[in-house]
Design an enzyme around this catalytic site. Structure first.
Site, PDB file in Angstrom:
ATOM      1  N   HIS A 262       0.827  -1.098   0.252  1.00 33.17           N
ATOM      2  CA  HIS A 262       0.296   0.086   0.560  1.00 33.17           C
ATOM      3  C   HIS A 262       0.615   1.053   0.219  1.00 33.17           C
ATOM      4  O   HIS A 262       1.087   1.342   1.048  1.00 33.17           O
ATOM      5  CB  HIS A 262      -1.047   0.077   1.491  1.00 33.17           C
ATOM      6  N   ASP A 264       0.990   5.153  -0.415  1.00 39.35           N
ATOM      7  CA  ASP A 264      -0.206   5.933  -0.343  1.00 39.35           C
ATOM      8  C   ASP A 264       0.803   7.354  -1.460  1.00 39.35           C
ATOM      9  O   ASP A 264       1.860   7.617  -1.208  1.00 39.35           O
ATOM     10  CB  ASP A 264       0.608   7.123   0.516  1.00 39.35           C
ATOM     11  N   ASP A 374      -7.201   1.875   2.589  1.00 40.50           N
ATOM     12  CA  ASP A 374      -6.872   2.817   4.263  1.00 40.50           C
ATOM     13  C   ASP A 374      -7.259   3.469   3.808  1.00 40.50           C
ATOM     14  O   ASP A 374      -7.018   5.104   4.042  1.00 40.50           O
ATOM     15  CB  ASP A 374      -5.185   3.020   3.510  1.00 40.50           C
ATOM     16  N   HIS A 578      -6.094   9.871  -0.651  1.00 42.46           N
ATOM     17  CA  HIS A 578      -6.666  10.315   0.845  1.00 42.46           C
ATOM     18  C   HIS A 578      -5.659  10.546   1.870  1.00 42.46           C
ATOM     19  O   HIS A 578      -6.261  10.792   2.873  1.00 42.46           O
ATOM     20  CB  HIS A 578      -6.694   8.282   1.026  1.00 42.46           C
TER      21      HIS A 578
END
Length: 1004
Positions: A262, A264, A374, A578
């Site tokens: 994951h 970001d 997330d 996000h």
């Protein structure tokens, strides 16, 4: 038998730490190291490889914050190592507890071929297995000295979050640069002992299996000669064979492991660094796929794939091959893993349009699943959008972070506002960074809430947040857990394979209706106001640009700016990631975001101006262009003409020093403090403001959450409040329809203009705040004389109801919530709307007065001042526009929400401009009019029912239509939907409440 369990377990920990793990590399020789520190931003690979280097030694400090250093390591494999496995061990100064949050590197061969990434849990580069001896080794490492923004004392304010404030002190100490022999037997012994030790710790103390493992481990430890671990490791492993071979019980929980990182797209690092993080991770994962035939890796976020293609073509070639082999899997079908609360209707749709189209164009792959592990909660309009994009499933994990209530399902059908249901999985492993530890696997089994009806769950496996991905250690653990007594079984699978099995075994899972509200990170609806306003403005400018460019293209041959709009959309979608749109990234990210939004506004305004001039022609007719989806002042939606005269507003001074504004529709009283003490709907005589209360009340709270400063607002913030009632100035505004108020507090200043536009039943509140507070929360309150147990918040393609009471812990936890353009409160025959042009956070509370009436207070969240990760969050000047709309139906709220976000544009021209597409019912809202993305010239119209009721409407095309298709979001015909009939450009449509539809109109 005596209970010596703790003795053996403690022995296992110490022997592993002090003897066995150090023996993995029994022999090593130092490499020669030289370095070049790039003077500014990252340079192309060729430049880094060719740079002049200077010697550097292990133990030296290196790496200014956000710098790039190119290390060259050279050496010779000793002849005595012939026949053995040799690796370069390259430790840039890592803290193994911070994978993804530290310095990182990407290793290249001298010809520029990428080898693999380096990070705290992945410090090796294979040289040969076996080597011949005497090989010359030459490697280059592009090392990023990213500073640790969130350290062991998290949420401590730091200047490291921006290149402009981070300084130049070296961040890291070069720790190890060696060639080393890898003893694969010892490496496997480490994994055997870790897997068994971790499994043993999770089994009941009275479980026979636990004691079988304990005794086998004890025998293996007895077999290890602590002075000759390498010589005795094979014997120790042989004593573990039986316990590792015992198969899982038939009823064991089944985990589908999906290799994952994951990443970001921006967070505690800027966007430019994410480009490199993605390349490092992808290089690592393609290398691991070559070594591990059972391993499968999935990567989401089409933007990140596009970055690899653009910036690292060598890595891209390896990725494309792995995708063709079916083992490097595009996941999610979105441009980025966006926030889903705040993006508008069309933006949320375009996340899927651009994401899915990228994977289709590049690989011919279409995703069935949305992949959002997330994201900070999920808006109730999302299921319909997922389905309209042609997807079937949703995966998320973040709901496990909720602090008040435990979500009752792990596999369920999620029902959105229109009734669409999406099969959803929420992995019980409770992390998107699973590392295959026994505690994680056991937690997934214990935590799984669907026992008895299902036995499959998914585990995203690999280091994430800052990237890194799956390690060979995780793969080795998964191999031992594939079929092991006492454990869930683990199998590497693609997301689609998991969802197919999960849906087959649980065809009728429970249903959850409405939003998936995260009971945490509520302040992300307010932090970094400039970023949020940039997003809102960009969304509406894109609507205008597409509408007017399409209209001009059809009417005048105006060149439709396909490429420009495509690139701008992708930029806006990227910034909905996000941690960007929610305001939880470092200062650097938001500084760049503000500049990007300003550039986008200039580009879109230029497109709009050129298209409108093409439509208007030369002449002196005063035209008003109306991009909103409803007629206003006689100007039709999507058209231009001379506007009707609006009437007038009177402004009188009250004896008490206050002001009275009256436009024949609304009479508003403003007291001497600049507070609204009356707002009477003249059609009904109804007072809006609660007795004894005042609206337009600015309220200031202390705001220091227990953790996650930019993310969280904790409920105790309400315990203290300061009403900002003192005014420095209350005076008539620049026209007869307004009042100007100035207030100062702390180190800040607020200037407001309250205006009552002629002919409009709304009080407009323009607020300018020069904000210089710290750890404060600013709200704008409207206490309403209105009794209701629920209110409506606009969300994607409709609105969603929330309670105004706190009967249960679920309701009490929603003390801060999201709306788009409006909130609406209503008694059966009368309502009030509060609309905005760029805020999202709000709260609604209710009290019962002594007179028996109910005061329902709507408070808009304006500004916060957290100090982490950006210590200067929101400092400076901000401008907000809100409107109070008394007597509003939900339809009025919809209309006024669009109006405040799409102000009319004025231009002199030759004649009025008829709409390209019109609709005859206000409840049917057109969200997009554009030309088809394939360049065919077809006109695409997207619309939805916005009031929450069934609707019949007629869509009228202002051009000859040869045919109509009902399509998905990607503008592909829906095979199971008959096209509507066209009668002289008129198309009859029927819509369910909140139903979304896309039509493709072929031009004759």
């Amino acid at each position: 038998m005596h209970d010596d369990r703790t003795l053996v377990e403690a022995r296992l920990r110490r022997v592993l730490d002090e003897r066995v793990r150090p023996a993995v590399y029994p022999e090593s020789v130092p490499l020669e190291v030289a370095v070049w520190h790039a003077p500014g931003e990252p340079v192309p690979v060729a430049e880094g490889l060719a740079a002049d280097v200077e010697p550097i030694t292990v133990g030296s400090r290196w790496g200014a914050p956000w710098g790039t250093s190119w290390f060259r390591v050279t050496g010779t494999v000793p002849e005595a190592w012939a026949g053995r496995t040799v690796e370069a061990v390259l430790d840039l100064g890592f803290d193994e507890n911070m994978p993804g949050f530290q310095c990182e590197g990407l290793v290249y061969r001298p010809d520029g071929t990428p080898v693999k990434g380096l990070n705290p849990r992945n410090q090796w580069v294979r040289i040969g297995a076996p080597v011949e001896g005497g090989e010359e080794v030459r490697l280059h490492v592009e090392a990023a000295s990213n500073p640790v923004v969130m350290d062991y004392r998290p949420f401590t304010p730091t200047p490291l979050g921006d290149l402009e404030t981070a300084g130049s002190d070296p961040q890291y100490t070069l720790a190890r640069m060696d060639l080393a022999v890898l003893d694969e037997t010892v490496w496997h012994l480490v994994t055997d002992l870790e897997v068994l030790g971790e499994l043993m710790a999770e089994l009941p103390v009275d479980s026979p299996r636990r004691w079988e493992i304990l005794r086998a481990v004890e025998r293996a430890l007895d077999a290890v000669d602590l002075q000759d671990v390498n010589g005795t490791a094979e014997r120790a492993r042989s004593l573990l064979t039986d316990v590792l071979a015992a198969p899982a019980v038939p009823s064991a929980h089944r985990i589908s492991a999906v290799g994952h990182a994951h990443i970001d797209s921006a967070w505690l690092w800027p966007l430019r660094e994410t480009v490199r993080k993605v390349a490092r991770t992808a290089a690592n994962m393609t290398a691991l796929l070559d070594d591990e035939p059972d391993f499968v890796f999935a990567m989401s976020q089409a933007q990140q794939w596009a970055w690899i293609k653009e910036h690292r073509p060598e890595v891209w070639a390896r990725v494309k091959k792995a995708v063709a082999d079916g083992r490097f899997v595009p996941a999610g079908g979105m441009w980025v893993e966006s926030d889903t609360n705040m993006p508008g209707s069309e933006a949320m749709a375009r996340q899927f349009v651009h994401g899915k189209r990228f994977f289709l164009d590049e690989f011919g792959v279409e995703n069935d699943e949305a992949w959002l592990p997330d994201t900070f909660g999920f808006a109730a309009g999302l299921p319909q959008i997922i389905k309209a994009a042609g997807s079937t499933y949703l995966l998320t994990q973040k709901i496990s972070w909720s602090r008040t209530n435990s979500f009752p399902h792990h596999t369920f059908r999620w029902e959105g506002i229109d009734g669409t249901r999406i099969f959803t999985h929420f992995p019980p492993v409770d992390t998107y960074n699973c590392s295959m530890r026994g505690a994680e696997i056991a937690h997934a089994v214990r935590n799984f809430k669907d026992k008895g009806t299902a036995r499959h769950s998914l585990a995203p496996t690999g280091w994430g947040d800052g990237g890194g991905g799956t390690t060979r250690e995780m793969v080795a653990k998964a191999a031992r857990l594939h079929d092991l007594e006492g454990s869930a079984t683990v199998t590497w699978e693609t997301p689609s394979a998991f969802f197919a099995k999960a849906a087959a075994e649980n065809p009728e899972p429970p249903v959850w209706v409405g939003e998936l509200y995260l009971e945490l990170h509520r302040a992300t609806l307010t932090s970094q106001a400039g970023t949020k306003q940039g997003n809102r403005r960009s969304e509406h400018l894109l609507r205008e640009a597409e509408l007017w460019a399409a209209t001009a293209a059809v009417r005048t041959g105006f060149p439709y700016p396909y490429a420009d709009l495509d690139q701008i959309w992708k930029t806006v979608l990227l910034h909905q990631f996000h941690d960007i749109l929610p305001g939880s990234s470092i200062a650097w990210v938001h500084r760049e975001a503000r500049a990007t939004y300003a550039r986008i506004a200039d580009e879109l305004n230029a497109i709009i101006d050129a298209a409108q001039r093409a439509l208007a022609g030369e002449g002196g007719v005063p035209l008003v262009f109306n991009a909103a989806p409803h007629t206003r002042a006689g100007v039709p939606a999507g058209g231009a003409r001379t506007a009707e005269a609006p009437g007038r507003t009177t402004h009188t001074r009250r004896p008490d020093g206050g002001h009275l504004l009256d436009n024949g529709l609304l009479r508003v009283g403003v007291d001497a403090r600049g507070l609204v003490d009356s707002a009477v709907d003249l059609a009904t005589g109804r007072e809006t403001i609660a007795p004894g209360r005042t609206g337009n009340l600015l309220q200031l709270h202390q705001d220091l959450p227990n953790m996650w400063d930019a993310w969280d607002v904790d409920e105790f913030y309400r315990n203290t409040v300061t009403d900002l009632t003192d005014a420095d100035e209350v005076a008539p505004g620049d026209d007869d329809a307004s009042v100007r108020i100035v207030r100062t507090f702390g180190d800040s200043r607020v200037t407001q203009v309250l205006s009552l536009p002629p002919g409009e039943k709304r009080l407009v509140v323009d607020t300018e705040v020069d904000w210089h507070e710290t750890e404060k929360f600013l709200k704008l309150a409207f206490p309403l004389d209105l009794h209701t147990d629920r209110y409506a918040s606009e969300t994607q393609f409709g609105h969603f109801f929330r309670p105004t009471h706190t009967n249960t812990s679920w309701e009490a936890a929603k003390f801060e919530a999201c709306n788009h353009r409006f909130v609406h409160l209503q008694e059966p025959d009368w309502g009030v709307a509060v609309v905005n042009d760029g805020t999202y956070g709000h709260d609604v509370t209710r009290t019962v007065r002594t007179d028996g009436g109910t005061t329902t207070t709507v408070r808009v969240s304006l500004l916060r001042a957290p100090r982490f990760p950006d210590p200067e969050t929101d400092q400076g000047v901000h401008r907000f526009r809100h409107a109070l709309v008394p007597g509003a139906s939900v339809g009025d709220a919809v209309r006024e929400g669009w109006r405040i976000n799409l102000p009319e544009r004025r231009l002199d021209g030759a004649a009025e401009v008829a709409p390209l597409v019109g609709v005859d019912r206000d409840s049917v809202v057109v969200t997009a009019v554009k030309l088809a993305d394939d360049g065919s010239g077809d006109v695409v119209v997207r619309f939805h029912e916005a009031h929450g009721a069934r609707a019949r409407a007629t869509l009228t095309a202002g051009f000859p239509v040869a045919g109509v298709e009902v399509t998905d979001l990607l503008e592909r015909p829906l095979a199971d939907t008959a096209p509507p009939a066209v009668d002289d450009g008129r198309i009859a449509v029927r819509l369910r409440p909140f139903e979304l539809r896309t039509l493709r109109l072929k031009r004759a």
